[in-house]
Design a protein around this motif. Structure first.
Motif, PDB file in Angstrom:
ATOM      1  N   ALA A 167      95.926  -8.551-104.650  1.00 19.00           N
ATOM      2  CA  ALA A 167      95.490  -9.646-104.094  1.00 19.00           C
ATOM      3  C   ALA A 167      95.982 -11.149-104.764  1.00 19.00           C
ATOM      4  CB  ALA A 167      93.834  -9.693-104.403  1.00 19.00           C
ATOM      5  N   GLU A 168      95.776 -11.807-103.694  1.00 20.80           N
ATOM      6  CA  GLU A 168      96.367 -13.348-103.920  1.00 20.80           C
ATOM      7  C   GLU A 168      95.280 -14.182-103.720  1.00 20.80           C
ATOM      8  OE1 GLU A 168      99.909 -14.446-102.081  1.00 20.80           O
ATOM      9  OE2 GLU A 168     101.097 -12.709-102.873  1.00 20.80           O
ATOM     10  N   GLY A 169      95.178 -15.542-104.357  1.00 25.03           N
ATOM     11  CA  GLY A 169      94.047 -16.408-104.064  1.00 25.03           C
ATOM     12  C   GLY A 169      94.049 -17.470-104.960  1.00 25.03           C
ATOM     13  N   ARG A 170      92.994 -18.057-105.201  1.00 27.76           N
ATOM     14  CA  ARG A 170      92.844 -19.231-106.213  1.00 27.76           C
ATOM     15  C   ARG A 170      91.302 -18.912-106.914  1.00 27.76           C
ATOM     16  NH1 ARG A 170      94.686 -24.308-107.229  1.00 27.76           N
ATOM     17  NH2 ARG A 170      96.236 -24.244-105.407  1.00 27.76           N
ATOM     18  N   SER A 171      91.481 -19.365-108.290  1.00 29.49           N
ATOM     19  CA  SER A 171      90.238 -19.052-109.064  1.00 29.49           C
ATOM     20  C   SER A 171      90.075 -20.115-109.856  1.00 29.49           C
ATOM     21  CB  SER A 171      90.595 -17.744-110.046  1.00 29.49           C
ATOM     22  OG  SER A 171      91.825 -18.051-110.891  1.00 29.49           O
ATOM     23  N   GLY A 172      88.717 -20.294-110.214  1.00 29.43           N
ATOM     24  CA  GLY A 172      88.355 -21.541-111.223  1.00 29.43           C
ATOM     25  C   GLY A 172      87.455 -21.058-112.306  1.00 29.43           C
ATOM     26  N   SER A 173      87.539 -21.514-113.231  1.00 26.34           N
ATOM     27  CA  SER A 173      86.680 -21.260-114.469  1.00 26.34           C
ATOM     28  C   SER A 173      85.653 -22.513-114.690  1.00 26.34           C
ATOM     29  CB  SER A 173      87.383 -20.943-115.435  1.00 26.34           C
ATOM     30  OG  SER A 173      88.243 -21.697-116.196  1.00 26.34           O
ATOM     31  N   GLN A 207      84.747 -18.773-110.478  1.00 26.28           N
ATOM     32  CA  GLN A 207      84.633 -18.324-108.958  1.00 26.28           C
ATOM     33  C   GLN A 207      86.112 -17.957-108.474  1.00 26.28           C
ATOM     34  OE1 GLN A 207      83.604 -21.550-106.187  1.00 26.28           O
ATOM     35  NE2 GLN A 207      82.154 -20.214-105.418  1.00 26.28           N
ATOM     36  N   ARG A 208      86.222 -17.116-107.508  1.00 26.99           N
ATOM     37  CA  ARG A 208      87.335 -16.524-106.994  1.00 26.99           C
ATOM     38  C   ARG A 208      87.450 -16.760-105.835  1.00 26.99           C
ATOM     39  NH1 ARG A 208      89.078 -11.289-109.848  1.00 26.99           N
ATOM     40  NH2 ARG A 208      88.963 -12.845-111.723  1.00 26.99           N
ATOM     41  N   PHE A 209      88.423 -17.242-104.791  1.00 25.12           N
ATOM     42  CA  PHE A 209      88.681 -17.447-103.301  1.00 25.12           C
ATOM     43  C   PHE A 209      89.871 -16.412-103.169  1.00 25.12           C
ATOM     44  CE2 PHE A 209      86.578 -21.318-104.633  1.00 25.12           C
ATOM     45  CZ  PHE A 209      85.482 -21.147-103.837  1.00 25.12           C
ATOM     46  N   THR A 224      85.776  -6.601 -97.281  1.00 26.88           N
ATOM     47  CA  THR A 224      86.295  -7.200 -98.515  1.00 26.88           C
ATOM     48  C   THR A 224      85.672  -8.426 -98.717  1.00 26.88           C
ATOM     49  OG1 THR A 224      88.331  -5.669 -98.288  1.00 26.88           O
ATOM     50  CG2 THR A 224      88.226  -7.832-100.023  1.00 26.88           C
ATOM     51  N   PRO A 225      84.821  -8.795 -99.771  1.00 29.43           N
ATOM     52  CA  PRO A 225      84.460 -10.176 -99.931  1.00 29.43           C
ATOM     53  C   PRO A 225      85.599 -10.885-100.476  1.00 29.43           C
ATOM     54  CG  PRO A 225      83.677  -8.568-101.980  1.00 29.43           C
ATOM     55  CD  PRO A 225      84.538  -7.865-100.800  1.00 29.43           C
ATOM     56  N   THR A 226      85.809 -12.111 -99.801  1.00 29.47           N
ATOM     57  CA  THR A 226      86.805 -12.959-100.251  1.00 29.47           C
ATOM     58  C   THR A 226      86.354 -14.145-101.210  1.00 29.47           C
ATOM     59  OG1 THR A 226      86.654 -14.328 -97.915  1.00 29.47           O
ATOM     60  CG2 THR A 226      88.100 -12.156 -98.301  1.00 29.47           C
ATOM     61  N   THR A 227      85.091 -14.307-101.140  1.00 25.59           N
ATOM     62  CA  THR A 227      84.535 -15.341-102.309  1.00 25.59           C
ATOM     63  C   THR A 227      83.555 -14.695-103.025  1.00 25.59           C
ATOM     64  OG1 THR A 227      84.469 -17.117-100.521  1.00 25.59           O
ATOM     65  CG2 THR A 227      83.215 -17.487-102.381  1.00 25.59           C
ATOM     66  N   GLY A 239      93.601 -22.464-110.322  1.00 27.71           N
ATOM     67  CA  GLY A 239      94.960 -22.457-109.957  1.00 27.71           C
ATOM     68  C   GLY A 239      95.073 -21.044-109.238  1.00 27.71           C
ATOM     69  N   LEU A 240      96.348 -20.767-109.016  1.00 28.09           N
ATOM     70  CA  LEU A 240      96.664 -19.664-108.015  1.00 28.09           C
ATOM     71  C   LEU A 240      96.580 -18.390-108.878  1.00 28.09           C
ATOM     72  CD1 LEU A 240      99.498 -20.976-106.059  1.00 28.09           C
ATOM     73  CD2 LEU A 240      97.214 -20.675-105.278  1.00 28.09           C
ATOM     74  N   PHE A 241      96.045 -17.133-108.629  1.00 27.24           N
ATOM     75  CA  PHE A 241      96.351 -15.934-109.164  1.00 27.24           C
ATOM     76  C   PHE A 241      96.806 -15.015-108.287  1.00 27.24           C
ATOM     77  CE2 PHE A 241      92.185 -15.441-107.015  1.00 27.24           C
ATOM     78  CZ  PHE A 241      92.218 -14.016-106.255  1.00 27.24           C
ATOM     79  N   TYR A 242      97.354 -13.796-108.897  1.00 30.38           N
ATOM     80  CA  TYR A 242      98.114 -12.640-108.173  1.00 30.38           C
ATOM     81  C   TYR A 242      97.574 -11.483-109.181  1.00 30.38           C
ATOM     82  CZ  TYR A 242     101.041 -16.675-106.804  1.00 30.38           C
ATOM     83  OH  TYR A 242     101.451 -17.774-106.445  1.00 30.38           O
ATOM     84  N   ARG A 243      96.762 -10.789-108.545  1.00 32.67           N
ATOM     85  CA  ARG A 243      96.349  -9.518-109.294  1.00 32.67           C
ATOM     86  C   ARG A 243      96.700  -8.283-108.617  1.00 32.67           C
ATOM     87  NH1 ARG A 243      89.720  -8.406-109.693  1.00 32.67           N
ATOM     88  NH2 ARG A 243      89.757  -6.949-111.255  1.00 32.67           N
ATOM     89  N   PHE A 244      96.965  -7.242-109.737  1.00 24.73           N
ATOM     90  CA  PHE A 244      97.249  -5.794-109.395  1.00 24.73           C
ATOM     91  C   PHE A 244      96.137  -5.185-110.059  1.00 24.73           C
ATOM     92  CE2 PHE A 244     101.182  -8.412-109.561  1.00 24.73           C
ATOM     93  CZ  PHE A 244     102.007  -7.461-108.422  1.00 24.73           C
TER      94      PHE A 244
END
Length: 257
Positions: A59-65, A233-235, A218-221, A75-80
């Motif tokens: 998955a790719e997207g943007r996350s915030g804490s 939060q993750r988009f 798949t929930p994208t938010t 910032g951007l995230f890339y998840r395996f």
């Protein structure tokens, strides 16, 4: 049923969750059957076997804490991710902050090098994983002594929802809020105790903006709250299931790409 009722009363005392009221045997059985039906409908809405048997995703997207409701990092995230216990997050556009979890251990790599995850942070991650929606649907429901309760119709995320509780014999429990129309999960909550203060902590995760991807809704938010305060939060912009990611991607001895 007396044993089940006693367990529920203990849960209410230990975790602050409202225990289901004691019911006559026939009514209690009907309640649990309704709860099971709702959970089965939820799994089917998520994609049925395609959802339950997905072995990994990218998955790719943007996350915030957040801290005290203020954004402290994004910032951007890339998840395996690989079932059941492998997870790798690469952060920022340069992907130069890498966090890897494998089994019950984890490390992070930055420009300072690679080090083990702080024990407190590792414990928090492992706890969230043990209460994850994937773990509940794939493992909790397989246990013969898991108890399910239908808690009635309510509102969640401004939508009509059916509330269902799952309780394991070891007293862990989660509550699911299932969209009454789509049968998709809207919200998941559970209560634990802070290991330092022993105060009750409610952890909540909400799911929104579903998209059908490879037969899986798949929930994208995804938003996480701690005691009603937003924590993360993750988009998600891109998801691919069953990529065949190698176990070497989660090698804790190094964080090679």
């Amino acid at each position: 049923m007396k044993i089940v009722a006693l367990i529920c009363l203990c849960l209410a005392s230990m975790y602050g969750q409202q225990a289901p009221a004691t019911k006559p045997a026939g009514e209690a059985q009907s309640n649990q059957q309704k709860a099971r039906t709702l959970v089965d409908q939820m799994i089917q809405a998520l994609g049925g076997q395609a959802y339950l048997t997905a072995q990994d995703y990218y998955a790719e997207g943007r996350s915030g804490s957040f801290h005290n409701e203020s954004l402290v990092g994004s910032g951007l995230f890339y998840r395996f991710w690989k079932w059941p216990d492998k997870d790798r997050m690469e952060m920022w556009r340069q992907r130069n902050w890498i966090v890897v979890y494998n089994g019950n251990d984890g490390n992070e790599t930055t420009f300072h090098g690679t080090r083990r995850i702080d024990p407190k942070d590792l414990k928090a991650y492992l706890e969230r994983r043990s209460y994850s929606l994937d773990m509940a649907t794939r493992e909790w429901l397989k246990q013969p002594d898991v108890a399910l309760y239908y808690d009635g119709r309510t509102m969640s995320e401004q939508k009509s929802a059916d509330q269902v509780s799952l309780i394991l014999p070891d007293h862990r429990g989660i509550t699911l809020y299932i969209d009454a129309n789509t049968h998709l999960p809207l919200r998941k909550s559970y209560t634990v105790r802070d290991p330092e203060t022993q105060e009750r902590v409610e952890e909540v995760e909400t799911y929104d903006n579903y998209r059908p991807i490879q037969g899986i809704q798949t929930p994208t938010t995804i938003t996480r709250y701690k005691n009603n305060v937003m924590a993360a939060q993750r988009f998600i912009s891109t998801v691919t299931y069953n990529t065949g990611v190698s176990d070497s991607k989660f090698d804790l001895t190094h964080a090679s790409k």
